[in-house]
Design a protein around this motif. Structure first.
Motif, mmCIF file in Angstrom:
data_model
loop_
_atom_site.group_PDB
_atom_site.id
_atom_site.type_symbol
_atom_site.label_atom_id
_atom_site.label_comp_id
_atom_site.label_asym_id
_atom_site.label_seq_id
_atom_site.Cartn_x
_atom_site.Cartn_y
_atom_site.Cartn_z
ATOM 1 N N GLN A 302 3.305 1.701 18.160
ATOM 2 C CA GLN A 302 3.795 1.795 16.668
ATOM 3 C C GLN A 302 4.254 3.325 16.076
ATOM 4 O OE1 GLN A 302 2.331 -1.675 14.165
ATOM 5 N NE2 GLN A 302 3.300 -3.355 16.660
ATOM 6 N N ARG A 303 4.914 2.933 14.793
ATOM 7 C CA ARG A 303 4.838 4.666 13.858
ATOM 8 C C ARG A 303 4.980 3.839 12.810
ATOM 9 N NH1 ARG A 303 5.566 9.618 15.673
ATOM 10 N NH2 ARG A 303 6.784 9.359 17.406
ATOM 11 N N ILE A 304 4.196 4.458 11.917
ATOM 12 C CA ILE A 304 4.117 4.200 10.209
ATOM 13 C C ILE A 304 4.587 5.160 9.628
ATOM 14 C CG2 ILE A 304 2.633 2.445 10.357
ATOM 15 C CD1 ILE A 304 0.543 4.274 9.984
ATOM 16 N N VAL A 305 5.020 5.153 8.373
ATOM 17 C CA VAL A 305 5.362 6.379 7.198
ATOM 18 C C VAL A 305 4.231 6.226 6.146
ATOM 19 C CG1 VAL A 305 7.801 6.564 8.335
ATOM 20 C CG2 VAL A 305 7.155 4.768 5.715
ATOM 21 N N PRO A 306 4.180 6.997 5.040
ATOM 22 C CA PRO A 306 3.503 7.244 3.821
ATOM 23 C C PRO A 306 3.580 6.155 3.253
ATOM 24 C CG PRO A 306 3.109 9.568 4.762
ATOM 25 C CD PRO A 306 4.248 8.611 5.833
ATOM 26 N N GLY A 307 2.658 5.587 2.132
ATOM 27 C CA GLY A 307 3.010 4.351 2.125
ATOM 28 C C GLY A 307 2.317 2.561 1.477
ATOM 29 N N PHE A 308 2.758 2.518 1.165
ATOM 30 C CA PHE A 308 2.358 0.930 1.263
ATOM 31 C C PHE A 308 2.696 -0.432 2.445
ATOM 32 C CE2 PHE A 308 2.487 -3.817 0.508
ATOM 33 C CZ PHE A 308 1.145 -4.455 0.248
ATOM 34 N N ARG A 309 1.373 -0.529 3.098
ATOM 35 C CA ARG A 309 1.749 -1.570 4.041
ATOM 36 C C ARG A 309 1.013 -2.735 4.940
ATOM 37 N NH1 ARG A 309 3.739 -0.630 8.405
ATOM 38 N NH2 ARG A 309 4.468 1.131 7.830
ATOM 39 N N GLU A 310 0.641 -3.810 4.766
ATOM 40 C CA GLU A 310 0.396 -4.336 5.514
ATOM 41 C C GLU A 310 -0.638 -4.344 6.043
ATOM 42 O OE1 GLU A 310 -0.091 -9.209 4.564
ATOM 43 O OE2 GLU A 310 0.910 -8.409 6.328
ATOM 44 N N ILE A 311 -1.351 -4.683 6.539
ATOM 45 C CA ILE A 311 -2.288 -4.419 8.007
ATOM 46 C C ILE A 311 -2.233 -5.680 8.493
ATOM 47 C CG2 ILE A 311 -4.948 -3.900 9.288
ATOM 48 C CD1 ILE A 311 -5.141 -1.725 7.751
ATOM 49 N N THR A 312 -2.642 -7.200 9.691
ATOM 50 C CA THR A 312 -2.533 -7.715 9.547
ATOM 51 C C THR A 312 -3.140 -7.789 11.751
ATOM 52 O OG1 THR A 312 -1.176 -10.138 9.874
ATOM 53 C CG2 THR A 312 -0.235 -8.021 10.962
ATOM 54 N N GLY A 313 -3.286 -8.730 12.015
ATOM 55 C CA GLY A 313 -4.209 -9.100 12.925
ATOM 56 C C GLY A 313 -5.014 -10.827 13.314
ATOM 57 N N LEU A 314 -5.789 -10.663 14.793
ATOM 58 C CA LEU A 314 -5.687 -12.143 14.753
ATOM 59 C C LEU A 314 -7.193 -11.737 14.908
ATOM 60 C CD1 LEU A 314 -3.034 -12.988 17.169
ATOM 61 C CD2 LEU A 314 -3.155 -13.774 15.036
ATOM 62 N N ALA A 315 -7.237 -13.264 14.747
ATOM 63 C CA ALA A 315 -9.297 -13.033 15.052
ATOM 64 C C ALA A 315 -9.954 -14.424 15.827
ATOM 65 C CB ALA A 315 -10.359 -12.660 13.742
ATOM 66 N N TRP A 316 -11.041 -14.373 16.480
ATOM 67 C CA TRP A 316 -11.238 -15.856 17.120
ATOM 68 C C TRP A 316 -12.302 -16.539 17.870
ATOM 69 C CZ3 TRP A 316 -8.392 -12.069 18.741
ATOM 70 C CH2 TRP A 316 -8.413 -11.338 20.145
ATOM 71 N N SER A 317 -12.468 -17.400 17.863
ATOM 72 C CA SER A 317 -13.981 -17.262 18.487
ATOM 73 C C SER A 317 -14.145 -18.445 19.168
ATOM 74 C CB SER A 317 -15.254 -16.966 17.573
ATOM 75 O OG SER A 317 -16.528 -17.414 17.410
#
Length: 414
Positions: A302-317
């Motif tokens: 993926q490619r991003i540009v400067p500025g606001f964005r959301e970091i998101t992902g997944l976690a599990w156990s």
């Protein structure tokens, strides 16, 4: 709006960018945007759409036809192989049935459910041979659980380009079936019953030994997934589902449960699915999948540009609920608590989110999960200091993503 109510600078810039884009469209931006953006009327509003029933089994939009399982290329054979879920393209925590990861050892059998039988024998008072109709007469339950291959990824397989390449052998679904304990109560366990040896009806006759305590706890005999019958790739018409345990143990196309006093020591629990340790020994019967997480956006390719964005992902156990996820945006120098999206379920994927403003400086981002036992997902260096590099299974190390000056996101291990 009072000054106290004003959005933060990053948010103001984000809103300003959006307003500028809308203004450009109104003023005559790129051709496609001009054709579709208000006040223009796009072509799809000028004629009736497809009839009701034109797809008797619904399919995604043709514009989403690139969201497919990740199948490795160039393998010598595909009878015993796997395909991965495109984690970076999905939202929420549930995996669509058509994108659920696959792992097969002898191909995908084409089973007639009317002819399929489940045999329960060994150390039981009353041996049983059950039809699918018999099994569906027992009280049913539905639960959301993740399922993960223990080789997700191997210790030598950390060079993948995407989130799917790295940890795409995990998916999450709502499973419907009957508690295994309920069916075992019908058969009646003898006092020396300690294990159940499960065997599948595939060409490999895959066989795994399950501790009796797990069988009497939350194990399920599953016949539906996400509200519909299991797909053939997921064990149609019947599989066992062991929440939190390595995926290989949730035997598909289930045909036999042999109650025994000892494990079977089958191929899949001796020469395979054991953990080679630095001293040359093999650690056996490491069933539980430890806490893990991965950032899916932004992530590799993926490619991003400067500025606001959301970091998101997944976690599990495999040991329970996720208690927290911490995210680093400075290569591990500091960590911030992400927000966990509800619902946070037992042994299910959990979506996490963190607002972030990228200033254009190259950096490395990563996440680490903390489960309800207090266990913290380790770094790769910390994990291999204990496990070494001879092992293949149960790698739950932190996955870093490197962000370059041009905004390109690449594997932080490479």
């Amino acid at each position: 709006m009072s000054r106290d109510d004003e959005p933060p600078p990053a948010r103001r810039r984000f809103l300003a960018q959006g307003a500028a884009a809308a203004a450009a469209a109104l003023a005559g931006g790129p051709a496609r945007a001009e054709e579709a953006a208000p006040p223009a009327v796009p072509e799809w509003m000028k004629i009736p759409g497809a009839d009701v029933g034109s797809q008797t089994y619904g399919r995604p939009s043709r514009f989403e036809d690139g969201v497919i399982r990740n199948v490795p290329q160039g393998l010598k054979q595909y009878i015993s192989a796997s395909s991965r879920t495109p984690l970076q393209d999905l939202d929420g925590i549930l995996t669509p049935n058509g994108l659920f990861y696959e792992r097969h050892h002898g191909g995908i059998p084409d089973i007639d459910p009317a002819r399929h039988r489940l045999m329960i024998h060994g150390l039981v008072e009353t041996p049983l041979i059950l039809t699918m109709e018999d099994i569906r007469r027992f009280p049913s339950e539905s639960h959301i659980y993740f399922l993960e291959c223990s080789g997700n990824p191997g210790f030598e397989a950390i060079k993948g380009r995407t989130a799917s390449d790295l940890v795409g052998l995990v998916s999450c679904a709502e499973w419907t079936g009957v508690r295994l304990a309920t069916v075992l109560a019908e058969a009646g366990l003898k006092p020396d019953a300690r294990w159940i040896v499960a065997k599948g009806a595939d060409a490999a006759a895959l066989t795994r030994s399950i501790p009796i305590a797990k069988c009497l706890d939350d194990a399920l005999l599953v016949y539906s997934q996400n509200g519909e019958r299991l797909r053939p790739q997921q064990g149609y018409p019947l599989r066992v589902l062991l929440p939190g345990y390595e995926g290989n143990m949730s035997v598909k196309w289930l045909r036999r449960l042999n109650v025994t006093a000892e494990p079977a020591y089958s191929r899949e629990e001796t020469s395979k699915y054991t953990d080679l340790m630095p001293d040359g020994t093999a650690r056996q019967f490491t069933f539980v999948m430890e806490a893990k997480s991965i950032i899916t956006r932004p992530s590799g390719t993926q490619r991003i540009v400067p500025g606001f964005r959301e970091i998101t992902g997944l976690a599990w156990s495999g040991r329970g609920r996720i208690r927290g996820v911490q995210v680093s945006t400075d290569g591990g120098a500091s960590w911030r608590d992400a927000v966990l999206q509800e619902p946070v379920l037992n042994r299910a994927l959990t979506r996490f989110r963190l607002p972030w403003h990228w200033d254009g400086t190259p950096t490395t981002i990563a996440s680490r999960a903390i489960d309800e036992t207090g266990y913290v997902q380790p770094s790769f260096d910390a994990l291999t200091a204990v496990r070494g590099l001879k092992s293949f299974y149960h790698n739950n190390a932190v996955v870093p993503w490197r962000i370059g000056p041009d905004g390109e996101v690449t594997n932080g291990y490479a």
